[in-house]
Design a protein around this motif. Structure first.
Motif, PDB file in Angstrom:
ATOM      1  N   TYR A 401      12.442 -30.105  63.538  1.00  0.00           N
ATOM      2  CA  TYR A 401      11.647 -29.412  62.523  1.00  0.00           C
ATOM      3  C   TYR A 401      11.766 -27.899  62.665  1.00  0.00           C
ATOM      4  O   TYR A 401      11.871 -27.172  61.676  1.00  0.00           O
ATOM      5  CB  TYR A 401      10.181 -29.841  62.626  1.00  0.00           C
ATOM      6  N   LEU A 402      11.777 -27.410  63.891  1.00  0.00           N
ATOM      7  CA  LEU A 402      11.815 -25.967  64.138  1.00  0.00           C
ATOM      8  C   LEU A 402      13.223 -25.391  64.078  1.00  0.00           C
ATOM      9  O   LEU A 402      13.393 -24.181  63.905  1.00  0.00           O
ATOM     10  CB  LEU A 402      11.195 -25.661  65.507  1.00  0.00           C
ATOM     11  N   ASP A 403      14.223 -26.234  64.215  1.00  0.00           N
ATOM     12  CA  ASP A 403      15.615 -25.777  64.247  1.00  0.00           C
ATOM     13  C   ASP A 403      16.091 -25.421  62.832  1.00  0.00           C
ATOM     14  O   ASP A 403      16.044 -26.252  61.920  1.00  0.00           O
ATOM     15  CB  ASP A 403      16.492 -26.892  64.828  1.00  0.00           C
ATOM     16  N   LYS A 404      16.539 -24.201  62.642  1.00  0.00           N
ATOM     17  CA  LYS A 404      17.002 -23.754  61.325  1.00  0.00           C
ATOM     18  C   LYS A 404      18.521 -23.612  61.231  1.00  0.00           C
ATOM     19  O   LYS A 404      19.086 -23.643  60.148  1.00  0.00           O
ATOM     20  CB  LYS A 404      16.352 -22.404  60.971  1.00  0.00           C
ATOM     21  N   THR A 405      19.201 -23.443  62.372  1.00  0.00           N
ATOM     22  CA  THR A 405      20.649 -23.200  62.341  1.00  0.00           C
ATOM     23  C   THR A 405      21.463 -24.339  62.925  1.00  0.00           C
ATOM     24  O   THR A 405      22.647 -24.478  62.616  1.00  0.00           O
ATOM     25  CB  THR A 405      20.981 -21.920  63.125  1.00  0.00           C
ATOM     26  N   GLY A 406      20.859 -25.132  63.791  1.00  0.00           N
ATOM     27  CA  GLY A 406      21.590 -26.216  64.432  1.00  0.00           C
ATOM     28  C   GLY A 406      22.417 -25.776  65.626  1.00  0.00           C
ATOM     29  O   GLY A 406      23.102 -26.594  66.243  1.00  0.00           O
ATOM     30  N   SER A 407      22.352 -24.495  65.982  1.00  0.00           N
ATOM     31  CA  SER A 407      23.156 -24.018  67.103  1.00  0.00           C
ATOM     32  C   SER A 407      22.542 -24.473  68.425  1.00  0.00           C
ATOM     33  O   SER A 407      21.325 -24.687  68.533  1.00  0.00           O
ATOM     34  CB  SER A 407      23.226 -22.486  67.085  1.00  0.00           C
ATOM     35  N   ARG A 408      23.406 -24.600  69.422  1.00  0.00           N
ATOM     36  CA  ARG A 408      22.951 -25.014  70.744  1.00  0.00           C
ATOM     37  C   ARG A 408      21.979 -23.996  71.327  1.00  0.00           C
ATOM     38  O   ARG A 408      20.984 -24.357  71.958  1.00  0.00           O
ATOM     39  CB  ARG A 408      24.141 -25.191  71.686  1.00  0.00           C
ATOM     40  N   GLU A 409      22.270 -22.709  71.084  1.00  0.00           N
ATOM     41  CA  GLU A 409      21.410 -21.652  71.624  1.00  0.00           C
ATOM     42  C   GLU A 409      19.992 -21.740  71.056  1.00  0.00           C
ATOM     43  O   GLU A 409      19.018 -21.596  71.784  1.00  0.00           O
ATOM     44  CB  GLU A 409      22.009 -20.275  71.318  1.00  0.00           C
ATOM     45  N   GLU A 410      19.896 -21.972  69.725  1.00  0.00           N
ATOM     46  CA  GLU A 410      18.568 -22.040  69.119  1.00  0.00           C
ATOM     47  C   GLU A 410      17.795 -23.253  69.615  1.00  0.00           C
ATOM     48  O   GLU A 410      16.605 -23.168  69.929  1.00  0.00           O
ATOM     49  CB  GLU A 410      18.665 -22.083  67.592  1.00  0.00           C
ATOM     50  N   THR A 412      18.111 -24.789  72.436  1.00  0.00           N
ATOM     51  CA  THR A 412      17.718 -24.541  73.825  1.00  0.00           C
ATOM     52  C   THR A 412      16.494 -23.639  73.872  1.00  0.00           C
ATOM     53  O   THR A 412      15.558 -23.883  74.640  1.00  0.00           O
ATOM     54  CB  THR A 412      18.876 -23.904  74.606  1.00  0.00           C
ATOM     55  N   MET A 413      16.495 -22.597  73.020  1.00  0.00           N
ATOM     56  CA  MET A 413      15.355 -21.688  72.966  1.00  0.00           C
ATOM     57  C   MET A 413      14.094 -22.429  72.505  1.00  0.00           C
ATOM     58  O   MET A 413      13.000 -22.228  73.064  1.00  0.00           O
ATOM     59  CB  MET A 413      15.645 -20.535  72.009  1.00  0.00           C
ATOM     60  N   ILE A 414      14.232 -23.297  71.505  1.00  0.00           N
ATOM     61  CA  ILE A 414      13.083 -24.049  70.993  1.00  0.00           C
ATOM     62  C   ILE A 414      12.521 -24.958  72.073  1.00  0.00           C
ATOM     63  O   ILE A 414      11.297 -25.042  72.272  1.00  0.00           O
ATOM     64  CB  ILE A 414      13.490 -24.873  69.751  1.00  0.00           C
ATOM     65  N   ARG A 415      13.394 -25.627  72.813  1.00  0.00           N
ATOM     66  CA  ARG A 415      12.927 -26.509  73.894  1.00  0.00           C
ATOM     67  C   ARG A 415      12.206 -25.703  74.977  1.00  0.00           C
ATOM     68  O   ARG A 415      11.198 -26.147  75.530  1.00  0.00           O
ATOM     69  CB  ARG A 415      14.095 -27.290  74.491  1.00  0.00           C
ATOM     70  N   THR A 416      12.730 -24.513  75.262  1.00  0.00           N
ATOM     71  CA  THR A 416      12.081 -23.658  76.257  1.00  0.00           C
ATOM     72  C   THR A 416      10.681 -23.264  75.798  1.00  0.00           C
ATOM     73  O   THR A 416       9.714 -23.317  76.571  1.00  0.00           O
ATOM     74  CB  THR A 416      12.919 -22.394  76.511  1.00  0.00           C
ATOM     75  N   LEU A 417      10.553 -22.870  74.520  1.00  0.00           N
ATOM     76  CA  LEU A 417       9.255 -22.477  73.991  1.00  0.00           C
ATOM     77  C   LEU A 417       8.285 -23.650  73.949  1.00  0.00           C
ATOM     78  O   LEU A 417       7.100 -23.506  74.268  1.00  0.00           O
ATOM     79  CB  LEU A 417       9.417 -21.879  72.593  1.00  0.00           C
ATOM     80  N   LEU A 418       8.778 -24.821  73.560  1.00  0.00           N
ATOM     81  CA  LEU A 418       7.919 -26.009  73.552  1.00  0.00           C
ATOM     82  C   LEU A 418       7.459 -26.348  74.972  1.00  0.00           C
ATOM     83  O   LEU A 418       6.333 -26.798  75.183  1.00  0.00           O
ATOM     84  CB  LEU A 418       8.660 -27.202  72.938  1.00  0.00           C
TER      85      LEU A 418
END
Length: 522
Positions: A401-410, A412-418
């Motif tokens: 739901y939070l992923d807008k680009t599908g990139s691995r970096e994004e 990873t960042m979302i998982r870190t924030l969660l």
């Protein structure tokens, strides 16, 4: 008396233990609040006590409920979908004893929450009631059954301050047992005399539950003090152990060295060394026993940690973010006028809160403001509705739901924030529909932060956050560099976050003073 014996809950999807072999007893006069972070099983415990079948589709449960002659009444966190489609009259008429109620009894009950007795016969659909009105109607139906035990899951959600004060008095003066969950720290501080704390420690791999018979504030202060004392004692003991072990190692090495170098022609010296080695071994066993009894390092469930997006633009102090005027505020079905001559001005990074009686039209007004801001190109606005399902796709996982680009970096960042918001790796991959109300709220809050929104429109933003998370959420919103327009009856939120408070009435918005609950509650 209500007894819970050796209850255990194991989540079926991620095999996580929510509760392990937990027992407690509540007696008449006990007002017990269940606290703990979102997703720790608070609502599950409350449902199971009322009816174990309510949780059997998502947890495996064991344990025993001993109810005796108690009559249970349960207020769910959300009104069931089937009840939303009913009329208010139909909802009441299905309750046991409805047709035995006298008019005087109806009048007394309805007056407690500010209604007229004709509410019992209203043909209005339950789903069209405001959030606070739904709570009031549900509480009226519960009280009709004359229960001895109230099981209340977030009863303070969405109710106005006058009804919240009524709820406080109800709990304070209830002669039976009250077991409740609430995000409202003021409500907890004023009513609870028993604290049931449900924790998930070691990265949510182990559960810990405790019962503490004391007021909430005293418990939190004592808990913090005990943590510091235990940590200091544990550190001191480990320091002493290190000194002791170093000294012991020197002695042991000397004895071992003498044993390897002693002459075979010295039987007397050999006997002395044998005694010394025996003493060393005996001392080592004593130290091992002492080490097993050392004070353990205290473990506290880690608090959520969330930071603002550095890309969120601060709004210049002089900028007029909103100059909103509305001659007439109507109900969504355009059948009734709610308020007239509304004028609201928002400048710079001001934090505004709108309060008012339930049903006065606060959410309707907020949506009108949201529609106007959404069309603007000079600001970027984000919206958190009272009903999260309006914005969330419940079939998606939080990461998707939070992923807008599908990139691995994004991702990873979302998982870190969660992770900083206390999601486990398994919960990040659950459908949003499986998550608690507080976990859903975190997703919406995180979405606004990631999007770089500089104006936030928030309808009851703290309604599903635990009191343990509340301080971090309030601090986050207080430090937000943009503007906030919100609806809330959370007194700590109002006093700690908001700069200006308006009361919505039939004649428009009126500025009111902000109650400083940080002082008033002491």
């Amino acid at each position: 008396m209500l007894q819970v014996r050796n209850v255990s809950f194991n989540h079926r999807k991620d095999l996580r233990t929510l509760v392990s072999d937990f027992s407690f007893t509540l007696n008449p006069g006990d007002k017990a609040v269940i606290i703990g972070e979102e997703g720790n099983g608070k609502s599950t415990l409350l449902k199971w006590i009322y009816a174990p079948n309510l949780v059997e589709d998502y947890v495996d449960s064991q344990g025993e409920r001993i109810l005796g002659d108690e009559v249970l009444a349960y207020l769910p966190q959300e009104l069931p979908q089937k009840d939303k489609e009913r009329t208010v009259y139909s909802y009441f008429s299905e309750a046991n004893g409805f047709y035995d109620l006298s008019y005087d009894h109806m009048r007394q009950l309805s007056a407690q929450v500010g209604y007229q007795p004709d509410i019992f016969y209203s043909e209005q659909k339950m789903k069209t009631l405001s959030g606070g009105e739904k709570i009031k109607v549900q509480m009226l139906r519960l009280l009709m059954a004359q229960p001895t035990v109230l099981l209340l899951d977030e009863p303070s959600n969405d109710i106005d301050i006058s009804t919240l004060e009524w709820l406080e008095k109800l709990i304070q003066h209830w002669k039976g047992i009250v077991l409740f969950i609430s995000h409202d720290e003021i409500l907890i501080e004023k009513t609870a005399n028993v604290i049931i704390h449900m924790e998930q420690i070691y990265g949510k791999k182990e559960s810990r539950c405790g019962v503490f018979r004391m007021p909430y504030r005293e418990y939190m202060e004592q808990r913090a003090q005990n943590f510091i004392k235990q940590e200091q004692q544990a550190v001191w003991e480990r320091k002493e152990k290190r000194i002791r072990d170093e000294k012991f190692q020197r002695i042991a090495q000397k004895v071992e060295h003498a044993q390897t170098t002693i002459s075979r022609g010295d039987p007397h010296g050999g006997r002395l060394l044998k005694k010394k080695m025996h003493a060393v071994k005996s001392l080592e066993r004593r130290f091992q026993k002492e080490d097993a009894e050392m004070t353990k390092m205290p473990i506290m469930e880690s608090a959520i940690s969330i930071k603002l997006n550095p890309n969120a633009a601060a709004i210049p102090a002089g900028k007029t973010v909103l100059d909103f005027q509305l001659a007439c505020l109507m109900t969504p079905d355009h059948q009734r006028i709610l308020s007239k001559d509304i004028h609201l001005v928002l400048r710079g990074s001001e934090k505004i809160c709108i309060v008012g009686a339930n049903g006065v039209g606060k959410t309707t007004l907020l949506r009108k403001i949201w529609e106007e801001l959404l069309a603007r190109t000079d600001i970027q606005a984000g919206f958190m509705p009272q009903n999260y399902e309006e914005e969330l796709d419940l079939s998606m996982t939080p990461v998707d739901y939070l992923d807008k680009t599908g990139s691995r970096e994004e991702r990873t960042m979302i998982r870190t924030l969660l992770g900083t918001l206390r999601y486990t790796a398994e919960e990040m991959d659950h459908p949003i529909s499986d998550l608690s109300g507080g976990q859903k709220a975190k997703i919406l809050l995180l979405q606004m932060i990631l999007s770089g929104d500089n104006v936030l429109i928030l309808d009851e933003p703290t309604r599903n956050f635990s009191p343990l998370s509340g301080g971090a959420i309030r601090d986050l919103l207080h430090r937000f560099p943009g503007a906030i327009i919100s609806i809330s009856h959370d007194r700590k939120y109002i006093s700690e976050v908001c700069d200006t408070v308006y009361r919505l009435t039939e004649s428009g918005l009126n500025k009111v003073s902000i109650p400083d609950e940080r002082v008033a509650s002491k």
